[in-house]
Design a protein around this motif. Sequence first.
Motif, PDB file in Angstrom:
ATOM      1  N   VAL A  59      19.420  -8.555 -12.206  1.00  0.00           N
ATOM      2  CA  VAL A  59      18.584  -8.726 -11.016  1.00  0.00           C
ATOM      3  C   VAL A  59      17.190  -8.176 -11.329  1.00  0.00           C
ATOM      4  CG1 VAL A  59      18.295  -8.173  -8.569  1.00  0.00           C
ATOM      5  CG2 VAL A  59      20.588  -8.462  -9.524  1.00  0.00           C
ATOM      6  N   PRO A  60      16.162  -9.028 -11.300  1.00  0.00           N
ATOM      7  CA  PRO A  60      14.800  -8.542 -11.581  1.00  0.00           C
ATOM      8  C   PRO A  60      14.327  -7.520 -10.553  1.00  0.00           C
ATOM      9  CG  PRO A  60      14.879 -10.942 -11.607  1.00  0.00           C
ATOM     10  CD  PRO A  60      16.192 -10.461 -11.053  1.00  0.00           C
ATOM     11  N   VAL A  61      13.566  -6.549 -11.013  1.00  0.00           N
ATOM     12  CA  VAL A  61      12.987  -5.541 -10.134  1.00  0.00           C
ATOM     13  C   VAL A  61      11.861  -6.187  -9.331  1.00  0.00           C
ATOM     14  CG1 VAL A  61      11.731  -3.348 -10.045  1.00  0.00           C
ATOM     15  CG2 VAL A  61      13.578  -3.672 -11.691  1.00  0.00           C
ATOM     16  N   LEU A  62      11.845  -5.950  -8.017  1.00  0.00           N
ATOM     17  CA  LEU A  62      10.825  -6.551  -7.143  1.00  0.00           C
ATOM     18  C   LEU A  62       9.705  -5.592  -6.783  1.00  0.00           C
ATOM     19  CD1 LEU A  62      13.182  -8.489  -4.745  1.00  0.00           C
ATOM     20  CD2 LEU A  62      11.660  -9.477  -6.449  1.00  0.00           C
ATOM     21  N   ALA A  63      10.004  -4.320  -6.692  1.00  0.00           N
ATOM     22  CA  ALA A  63       9.004  -3.354  -6.199  1.00  0.00           C
ATOM     23  C   ALA A  63       8.112  -2.828  -7.319  1.00  0.00           C
ATOM     24  CB  ALA A  63       9.708  -2.202  -5.488  1.00  0.00           C
ATOM     25  N   ASP A  64       7.908  -3.630  -8.351  1.00  0.00           N
ATOM     26  CA  ASP A  64       7.092  -3.230  -9.495  1.00  0.00           C
ATOM     27  C   ASP A  64       5.614  -3.223  -9.115  1.00  0.00           C
ATOM     28  OD1 ASP A  64       5.747  -3.001 -11.906  1.00  0.00           O
ATOM     29  OD2 ASP A  64       7.003  -4.440 -12.949  1.00  0.00           O
ATOM     30  N   PRO A  65       4.914  -2.095  -9.318  1.00  0.00           N
ATOM     31  CA  PRO A  65       3.516  -2.028  -8.916  1.00  0.00           C
ATOM     32  C   PRO A  65       2.608  -2.950  -9.725  1.00  0.00           C
ATOM     33  CG  PRO A  65       4.108  -0.087 -10.179  1.00  0.00           C
ATOM     34  CD  PRO A  65       5.376  -0.871  -9.939  1.00  0.00           C
ATOM     35  N   ALA A 114       0.817  -1.220   0.000  1.00  0.00           N
ATOM     36  CA  ALA A 114       0.000   0.000   0.000  1.00  0.00           C
ATOM     37  C   ALA A 114       0.852   1.273   0.000  1.00  0.00           C
ATOM     38  CB  ALA A 114      -0.935  -0.001   1.211  1.00  0.00           C
ATOM     39  N   GLN A 115       2.155   1.138   0.193  1.00  0.00           N
ATOM     40  CA  GLN A 115       3.041   2.305   0.227  1.00  0.00           C
ATOM     41  C   GLN A 115       3.302   2.818  -1.194  1.00  0.00           C
ATOM     42  OE1 GLN A 115       3.786   3.565   3.287  1.00  0.00           O
ATOM     43  NE2 GLN A 115       2.441   1.867   3.847  1.00  0.00           N
ATOM     44  N   PRO A 116       3.660   4.089  -1.314  1.00  0.00           N
ATOM     45  CA  PRO A 116       3.992   4.628  -2.642  1.00  0.00           C
ATOM     46  C   PRO A 116       5.162   3.869  -3.275  1.00  0.00           C
ATOM     47  CG  PRO A 116       3.829   6.388  -1.007  1.00  0.00           C
ATOM     48  CD  PRO A 116       3.768   5.090  -0.259  1.00  0.00           C
ATOM     49  N   GLN A 117       5.178   3.833  -4.597  1.00  0.00           N
ATOM     50  CA  GLN A 117       6.238   3.150  -5.338  1.00  0.00           C
ATOM     51  C   GLN A 117       7.618   3.654  -4.932  1.00  0.00           C
ATOM     52  OE1 GLN A 117       6.001   0.571  -7.210  1.00  0.00           O
ATOM     53  NE2 GLN A 117       8.025   0.496  -8.145  1.00  0.00           N
ATOM     54  N   GLU A 118       7.761   4.943  -4.741  1.00  0.00           N
ATOM     55  CA  GLU A 118       9.055   5.520  -4.354  1.00  0.00           C
ATOM     56  C   GLU A 118       9.561   4.913  -3.045  1.00  0.00           C
ATOM     57  OE1 GLU A 118      10.067   9.776  -2.694  1.00  0.00           O
ATOM     58  OE2 GLU A 118       9.808   9.864  -4.888  1.00  0.00           O
ATOM     59  N   TYR A 119       8.673   4.738  -2.081  1.00  0.00           N
ATOM     60  CA  TYR A 119       9.068   4.139  -0.804  1.00  0.00           C
ATOM     61  C   TYR A 119       9.476   2.676  -1.009  1.00  0.00           C
ATOM     62  CZ  TYR A 119       8.901   1.918   3.717  1.00  0.00           C
ATOM     63  OH  TYR A 119       9.218   1.179   4.822  1.00  0.00           O
ATOM     64  N   ARG A 120       8.659   1.919  -1.742  1.00  0.00           N
ATOM     65  CA  ARG A 120       8.971   0.501  -1.958  1.00  0.00           C
ATOM     66  C   ARG A 120      10.318   0.329  -2.640  1.00  0.00           C
ATOM     67  NH1 ARG A 120       3.905  -1.601  -4.872  1.00  0.00           N
ATOM     68  NH2 ARG A 120       3.896   0.562  -5.517  1.00  0.00           N
ATOM     69  N   GLU A 121      10.626   1.215  -3.592  1.00  0.00           N
ATOM     70  CA  GLU A 121      11.924   1.132  -4.265  1.00  0.00           C
ATOM     71  C   GLU A 121      13.069   1.577  -3.356  1.00  0.00           C
ATOM     72  OE1 GLU A 121      11.627   3.235  -7.960  1.00  0.00           O
ATOM     73  OE2 GLU A 121      10.547   1.575  -8.911  1.00  0.00           O
ATOM     74  N   SER A 122      12.774   2.369  -2.329  1.00  0.00           N
ATOM     75  CA  SER A 122      13.827   2.744  -1.381  1.00  0.00           C
ATOM     76  C   SER A 122      14.155   1.580  -0.447  1.00  0.00           C
ATOM     77  CB  SER A 122      13.418   3.981  -0.572  1.00  0.00           C
ATOM     78  OG  SER A 122      12.457   3.661   0.423  1.00  0.00           O
ATOM     79  N   VAL A 123      13.218   0.654  -0.306  1.00  0.00           N
ATOM     80  CA  VAL A 123      13.443  -0.539   0.510  1.00  0.00           C
ATOM     81  C   VAL A 123      14.016  -1.664  -0.340  1.00  0.00           C
ATOM     82  CG1 VAL A 123      12.329  -2.291   1.966  1.00  0.00           C
ATOM     83  CG2 VAL A 123      11.619   0.102   2.138  1.00  0.00           C
TER      84      VAL A 123
END
Length: 123
Positions: free
Chosen positions: A115-121, A39-48
């Motif tokens: 490395v595949p991207v994981l935080a993809d919405p 539920a967090q913004p994409q920017e936050y998920r990509e920072s994690v």
Amino acid sequence: MALLFYLFFFPFHLYYPCANLWPLKVRVVSLPSWELFDAQPQEYRESVLLPGVPVLSVEAGVTMGWSKYSHGHIGVDRFGYSGPAKDVYAKLGITVESVVEKSHKVLDFYTKHPVPVLADPLA
């Protein structure tokens, strides 16, 4: 090539011995709720979950569902053990040695592959 490794841990007591066994930067992330994280913004998920950084999940539970958040997994995908935590973890392979071994396998693989991207919405 310097790599930053994320370890999602339920048994936090394993982290420090693992982190001291090799000269890599290690970041520990606790992800107690997939729903809240999603539920967090994409920017936050990509920072994690930094794009291009391998992620290993370590969970004293099932690995089902972790493929959305990690590239490699250690967990419990079977039933039937009870006893002191130390003995059960050893029986199930949730040990410092198994985390280090799996970490090396994941790192070796991703030094040769993207490395595949994981935080993809859309994932």
